[in-house]
Motif scaffolding. Structure first.
Motif, PDB file in Angstrom:
ATOM      1  N   LEU A 740      35.264  39.302  16.623  1.00 58.93           N
ATOM      2  CA  LEU A 740      33.860  39.664  16.839  1.00 58.93           C
ATOM      3  C   LEU A 740      33.277  40.439  15.668  1.00 58.93           C
ATOM      4  CD1 LEU A 740      33.767  40.691  20.601  1.00 58.93           C
ATOM      5  CD2 LEU A 740      32.661  38.748  19.530  1.00 58.93           C
ATOM      6  N   THR A 748      28.142  37.336  15.581  1.00 60.64           N
ATOM      7  CA  THR A 748      27.867  38.484  16.425  1.00 60.64           C
ATOM      8  C   THR A 748      26.533  39.126  16.040  1.00 60.64           C
ATOM      9  OG1 THR A 748      30.237  38.815  16.428  1.00 60.64           O
ATOM     10  CG2 THR A 748      28.892  40.587  17.321  1.00 60.64           C
ATOM     11  N   GLU A 751      23.980  37.264  17.653  1.00 57.15           N
ATOM     12  CA  GLU A 751      23.947  37.461  19.100  1.00 57.15           C
ATOM     13  C   GLU A 751      23.303  38.783  19.488  1.00 57.15           C
ATOM     14  OE1 GLU A 751      27.676  34.514  19.776  1.00 57.15           O
ATOM     15  OE2 GLU A 751      28.000  36.627  19.383  1.00 57.15           O
ATOM     16  N   VAL A 754      19.656  38.318  19.252  1.00 58.45           N
ATOM     17  CA  VAL A 754      19.103  37.621  20.417  1.00 58.45           C
ATOM     18  C   VAL A 754      18.939  38.596  21.582  1.00 58.45           C
ATOM     19  CG1 VAL A 754      19.591  35.866  22.145  1.00 58.45           C
ATOM     20  CG2 VAL A 754      20.002  35.388  19.742  1.00 58.45           C
ATOM     21  N   LEU A 755      19.960  39.401  21.798  1.00 57.51           N
ATOM     22  CA  LEU A 755      19.894  40.403  22.875  1.00 57.51           C
ATOM     23  C   LEU A 755      18.668  41.286  22.708  1.00 57.51           C
ATOM     24  CD1 LEU A 755      23.325  42.107  23.528  1.00 57.51           C
ATOM     25  CD2 LEU A 755      21.813  40.982  25.139  1.00 57.51           C
ATOM     26  N   ALA A 758      15.510  39.527  23.607  1.00 56.92           N
ATOM     27  CA  ALA A 758      15.339  39.436  25.059  1.00 56.92           C
ATOM     28  C   ALA A 758      14.814  40.757  25.603  1.00 56.92           C
ATOM     29  CB  ALA A 758      16.663  39.064  25.718  1.00 56.92           C
TER      30      ALA A 758
ATOM     31  N   ALA B  75      36.450  35.730  22.556  1.00 59.55           N
ATOM     32  CA  ALA B  75      35.369  36.369  21.806  1.00 59.55           C
ATOM     33  C   ALA B  75      34.036  35.696  22.103  1.00 59.55           C
ATOM     34  CB  ALA B  75      35.665  36.302  20.310  1.00 59.55           C
ATOM     35  N   THR B  79      30.671  37.646  24.144  1.00 62.14           N
ATOM     36  CA  THR B  79      29.261  37.753  23.759  1.00 62.14           C
ATOM     37  C   THR B  79      28.392  36.965  24.730  1.00 62.14           C
ATOM     38  OG1 THR B  79      29.695  35.986  22.217  1.00 62.14           O
ATOM     39  CG2 THR B  79      29.615  38.197  21.316  1.00 62.14           C
ATOM     40  N   ILE B  83      25.051  38.192  26.584  1.00 63.55           N
ATOM     41  CA  ILE B  83      23.773  37.502  26.352  1.00 63.55           C
ATOM     42  C   ILE B  83      23.229  36.942  27.655  1.00 63.55           C
ATOM     43  CG2 ILE B  83      22.775  35.442  25.307  1.00 63.55           C
ATOM     44  CD1 ILE B  83      24.036  36.128  22.790  1.00 63.55           C
ATOM     45  N   GLY B  86      21.387  39.569  29.243  1.00 66.88           N
ATOM     46  CA  GLY B  86      20.066  39.772  28.632  1.00 66.88           C
ATOM     47  C   GLY B  86      19.070  38.727  29.089  1.00 66.88           C
ATOM     48  N   SER B  87      19.519  37.454  29.100  1.00 66.01           N
ATOM     49  CA  SER B  87      18.564  36.409  29.458  1.00 66.01           C
ATOM     50  C   SER B  87      18.246  36.459  30.949  1.00 66.01           C
ATOM     51  CB  SER B  87      19.093  35.036  29.047  1.00 66.01           C
ATOM     52  OG  SER B  87      20.337  34.828  29.639  1.00 66.01           O
ATOM     53  N   PHE B  90      15.681  38.984  31.354  1.00 61.48           N
ATOM     54  CA  PHE B  90      14.409  38.429  30.876  1.00 61.48           C
ATOM     55  C   PHE B  90      13.781  37.547  31.954  1.00 61.48           C
ATOM     56  CE2 PHE B  90      11.845  35.352  28.594  1.00 61.48           C
ATOM     57  CZ  PHE B  90      11.143  36.158  27.722  1.00 61.48           C
TER      58      PHE B  90
END
Lengths: 929, 115
Positions: A740, A748, A751, A754-755, A758, B75, B79, B83, B86-87, B90
């Motif tokens: 990671l 990462t 990512e 992206v978080l 959001a 891994a 993530t 994520i 998070g979505s 949202f």
């Protein structure tokens, strides 16, 4: 005379484009007189003329400017006689038009813009004149359409202007696209886009099966541009443009492009029955129709526009006849028409300025007011009528001669020609003579602006040009016409031009034409009744049909769009699922893959129970009727999956899953306020008969996909290399964390970005609805308040511990960040008035700081030359409880991840909690009750 | 074992799809959550289920043992879990806003909101 440098034309084209940029920029500053811009085309004209000698003698300078060599695309330049003639026409007329426009649009704040577009147009025209590469020529071709669109729409506040501009653009640019298809066909046949190359391969092209297609495509492009019936209607519409545009684009230059293109491609495509029939057919019909309709118009500019249509038809017909003589007439007429029609358009525009009208019936007795205009107009009208000693006379004499010389089709065309020319006489008299005769009518001129030199210098020069060219035709035009005819006819021709051919049949025909025209002119009142009938018919001709077709096209497109884009979410989802499943089935079908189940191995009871638990939870979610229950079951399901992870050697995943499920539960609980109860929701999804099989198909697809992915081993798993390098090169025992923050750190980084997006989206949607004095929540537990004081700091410390040890043991930035955020949330739950912070940093600050840390931690690697985010390691320090920690950029990166995750969670929580507090400022039942 | 896990993944995905296809706003959200779980499990399982060892190199060893679980898949899933959280958050907020906009009319009313 100096020979022209082969690259000079390219520089001239660029000079025009440079002026196109400068003219609008300079117009409002420095008091730059707009008339001075005439120096650009003027100088061009002089340069071209001074270097024209060798070209008229048959030398064609060529050059090539590389453009996109990897595509084999180059700006091939040539200065052929026909191109030089066009370039001279464009620059010469351009000079006069700029002077005229500066007077016509004097005081308008759009003059700079107007001149800029005019230069864009001139530059593109020059480009067409000197470009040999058909693809580059196409680019210039479409540029002229765009410039024409912008110029017709100059008075863009008028709806009719905008509509006419759009008509013209769609017709000419659309034709241009078809033209491109024709070019590509020729390019495919010959393997080159140089017109010279095509001429060499003319025999191959003419005998090729695709010849007809290529020719028709090119003819279509030429006919739309040169306003042949039935595509002619955009040209009268283009009269919405200011008069300088009509004089320049829509009579002298742009509309001639189609004819020009057919002329220079005659050596390539000509000499076939198809060429002959198509060009003669369209040309003759256009010639007669345009002239007849022109005769009965009452608007000066429409009159001229339709007579231009007629002239363009004449030119097309002459090129189609393919007689050496006919080509000679075409070239001569090309020049003659530009002279008289340009002059008449300028006169028409000046009269409109002076009197405020273009209606012929109201224009009388203007000779006294505008004598210079009057003289110029009469000269141009006589040339147009074909009266000696004007150059128009020569053109018409030759026109009849060529028709007599080709008796097969000649007789029919001769009659058509006499009708068209007689009609032209009427038009010439109505535009050029009638307004200046008699006594002034009505109120007379409204302003005397057109007495200024800018208004009459152009018409006078053009009018006297008609006279001078007519008196000394051979001395001035002999050489150029001979060279151009030689190029177009592709054979050596000797051209003799003279005004007086003696008393013969042709002269008799000329006399008949003029007398016929004068007779029709005298009877014009009686004819006007038939004229009205014809005009009513022509109103319908093309424009209405075209516009209703266009509207129908748009309506149809709208219907299709609304059918596909129904806006129904369930339908969209059903389509997405169906396509995905169908794609999988199709791929499976094609591959002929036979599924082999993985070896059963030992069945572990603990795993089996976990799977059963998750399965039951999934079905329970499906059947659940209460929101809160559903959310709780969903949480249980997540915990079950966490156990599954833990049982299969993934402690990091298990911890992350548990933390995330907890937070999800919390967010759902906060958001449940104001969400619809499931029972009161109207069910309006996809019908059960479709939904259930589709859902089963999706489930089966997932199952088979998993088994297939498990079954197929395309290459050595990259994780073996990861595992081998993890400790030796990346100094970490926890391979997951090493991947990671080191091996795949760039992923990462993406990512966490992206978080963050959001979270920002959530924050943007909810806004800052936080009330300044958040009310203490009912039911806040004293036990929670008391214990939070000790547990929250402990959690924060623990989160740092998790972060630091993550490289060797379960933990890391993601997990640490989640725990840190939870400690802050715990404080907030215990004391809602406390600010939401971790290390005294608010959520946005955490996110920004974290992302910056993570992004910057990649720079050292970049500087050292190993690449962005490549790890650099330093020394080792020993910490209590954590043990030895190796310092390096991956640790910095992990800290960035930690901060971003903590910030994102806090922002999500803060936004939702703030919204909830704002919605429920009055005490309400706790979300969990 | 993998076959059973695959069947469970299918069950989760199928349930999610059904909720998405038939449900109102809230059930759509539940369906998304189930679908996300299914996708995470798919990646995890597709890499092969280990015997219970972790992807952590043991003290005194240089690398993982031969039959180790796939750390790369772990891994990726790690993530993915964060994520999908998070979505999901949202979508939750999107749903709240939609609900505030279209009221009780439900999903069909979404077709009329674009104008």
């Amino acid at each position: 005379m100096m020979p022209v440098d082969p690259l000079a034309p390219a520089i001239l084209v660029l000079l025009f484009f440079l002026s196109a940029v400068l003219a609008p920029a300079l117009s409002k500053r420095f008091g730059f007189p707009p008339t001075l811009w005439c120096l650009v085309p003027g100088a061009t004209f002089v340069v071209l003329l001074s270097g024209s000698g060798p070209v008229w003698q048959g030398a064609i300078p060529r050059a090539s400017v590389p453009w996109a060599p990897e595509l084999g695309l180059a700006w091939d330049l040539w200065l052929s006689p026909a191109g030089l003639l066009l370039a001279l026409l464009v620059s010469g007329m351009g000079t006069l038009v700029v002077i005229y426009a500066a007077a016509y649009l004097q005081g308008s704040d759009r003059l700079g813009r107007f001149l800029g577009i005019l230069f864009l147009f001139s530059g593109s025209m020059m480009g067409i004149a000197v470009t040999e590469n058909a693809l580059v020529l196409f680019v210039f071709w479409e540029l002229t359409s765009i410039a024409s669109y912008l110029l017709i729409g100059h008075f863009h506040e008028k709806a009719e202007s905008r509509k006419s501009a759009l008509d013209a653009l769609l017709i000419t640019a659309g034709g241009g696209v078809v033209l491109l298809a024709g070019f590509i066909l020729l390019g495919e046949i010959t393997g080159t886009y140089r017109i010279g190359g095509w001429i060499e391969a003319a025999e191959t092209i003419r005998s090729h099966p695709l010849y007809a297609a290529a020719f028709l495509c090119i003819a279509f492009g030429a006919f739309t541009k040169s306003a042949q019936v039935p595509f002619h209607f955009w040209l009268p519409g283009a009269m919405a443009a200011p008069a300088p545009v009509s004089a320049y684009l829509h009579s002298a230059t742009m509309v001639k492009l189609g004819v020009f293109l057919l002329a220079i491609l005659h050596p390539v495509l000509g000499g076939t029955p198809l060429w002959h029939d198509t060009l003669v057919g369209f040309g003759a019909v256009t010639m007669v129709w345009g002239a007849l309709v022109a005769m009965v118009q009452t608007d000066l500019k429409h009159l001229l526009a339709f007579s231009t249509v007629s002239a363009l038809g004449t030119l097309t017909m002459l090129l189609g006849m393919e007689h050496v003589l006919s080509v000679k007439v075409a070239v001569l007429f090309f020049i003659v028409h530009a002279l008289y029609k340009g002059a008449l358009f300028m006169v028409a525009g000046a009269l409109e300025k002076g009197t405020g009208t273009r209606e012929i019936g109201q224009l009388r007795g203007l000779m006294r007011r505008f004598p210079a205009l009057g003289i110029a107009a009469v000269a141009a009208a006589f040339s147009m009528s074909g009266l000696p000693p004007f150059v128009g006379f020569i053109a018409k004499e030759l026109l009849y001669e060529v028709k007599l010389a080709t008796p097969a089709v000649g007789m029919a065309l001769l009659v058509a020609g006499i009708v068209a020319n007689a009609a032209n006489v009427v038009v010439a008299l109505k535009v050029g003579v009638l307004p200046f005769l008699g006594e002034p009518r009505g109120e007379g001129p409204q302003n005397l602006k057109p007495t200024k030199i800018g208004f009459w210098i152009g018409p006078v020069l053009l009018g006297s040009g008609s006279l001078v060219f007519g008196l000394f035709p051979h001395a001035i035009l002999g050489g150029p016409v001979e060279a151009v005819v030689t190029q177009i006819a592709a054979e050596d021709v000797a051209v003799q031009l003279k005004l007086w051919h003696g008393l013969n049949l042709v002269l008799l025909l000329s006399a008949i034409t003029v007398l016929g025209g004068v007779g029709l002119f005298a009877m014009r009142r009686r004819l006007s009744r038939y004229g009205n009938l014809l005009r009513d018919a022509t109103m319908w001709s093309g424009v209405t049909l075209f516009r209703s077709g266009l509207a129908g096209f748009l309506t149809g497109a709208g219907v299709i769009t609304r059918t596909i884009q129904s806006g129904r979410l369930h339908t969209y989802l059903a389509v997405i699922f169906s396509v995905a499943v169908a794609g999988l089935i199709a791929a499976w079908w094609r591959s002929g893959y036979v599924l082999t189940l993985p070896s059963r191995g030992e069945v572990r009871t603990d795993v089996l129970l976990t799977l059963l638990f998750v399965a039951v939870a999934a079905i329970a979610v499906l059947r659940c009727r209460r929101r809160m229950t559903a959310v709780l079951i969903l949480g249980c399901l997540g915990f079950g999956i966490a156990v599954f992870f833990a049982l299969h050697g993934a402690p990091d995943l298990a911890i992350t899953q548990i933390l995330v499920e907890t937070l999800t539960l919390l967010l759902f609980a906060l958001a449940l306020y104001g969400l619809p109860a499931m029972r009161e929701e109207r069910r309006a999804g996809v019908p059960r008969a479709i939904a259930v099989p589709l859902a089963i198909a999706v489930g089966l697809a997932f199952t088979f996909l998993t088994l297939k992915a498990f079954d197929v081993q395309l290459a050595e798993p990259v994780s073996i290399a990861h595992a081998a390098k993890s400790l030796t090169e990346a100094h970490g025992r926890n391979v997951v964390n090493v991947i990671l923050v080191d091996f795949r750190a760039l992923d990462t980084l993406g990512e966490i970005t992206v978080l963050m997006i959001a979270a920002l989206g959530v924050s943007a949607m909810l806004g800052h609805a936080r009330s300044p004095f958040p009310a203490e929540r009912l039911g806040t537990s004293p036990v929670l308040s008391a214990s939070a004081r000790y547990t929250a700091p402990a959690m924060l410390v623990f989160s740092i511990y998790l972060l630091l040890r993550g490289h060797n043991d379960p933990g890391g930035g993601f997990i640490g960040g989640l725990v840190a955020a939870m400690s802050a949330i715990l404080v907030h739950l215990a004391r809602p008035s406390a600010p939401l912070r971790v290390f005294a940093l608010s959520a946005p600050a955490l996110m920004v700081l974290g992302l910056a840390t993570a992004a910057l931690s990649g720079l050292p690697g970049l500087i050292s030359g190993d690449g962005y985010l490549a790890a650099l390691w330093g020394g080792e320090i020993a910490l209590p409880a954590v043990g030895k920690v190796k310092l390096g950029t991956p640790l910095l990166f992990d800290i960035g991840v930690y901060l971003v995750v903590a910030g994102v969670v806090l922002l999500l929580y803060g936004a939702m909690e703030g919204r909830r507090a704002a919605e429920n400022s009055e005490p309400s039942p706790s979300p969990l009750s | 074992m993998e076959t059973l896990a695959a069947i469970l993944i299918g069950l989760l995905a199928g349930s999610g799809a059904l909720l998405l296809l038939r449900g109102g706003l809230f059930r759509i959200l539940l369906g998304l959550a189930l679908l996300a779980q299914a996708a995470n499990l798919l990646v995890f399982t597709a890499a092969g289920l280990g015997r219970g060892d972790t992807a952590i190199i043991a003290e005194g060893s240089e690398t993982l043992p031969a039959d180790h679980p796939d750390p790369l898949a772990q891994a990726l899933v790690l993530t993915a879990i964060v994520i999908s959280f998070g979505s999901l958050a949202f979508c939750l907020v999107l749903l709240k806003k939609t609900r505030a906009r279209i009221g009780a009319a439900g999903v069909p009313a979404l077709a009329n909101t674009e104008s």
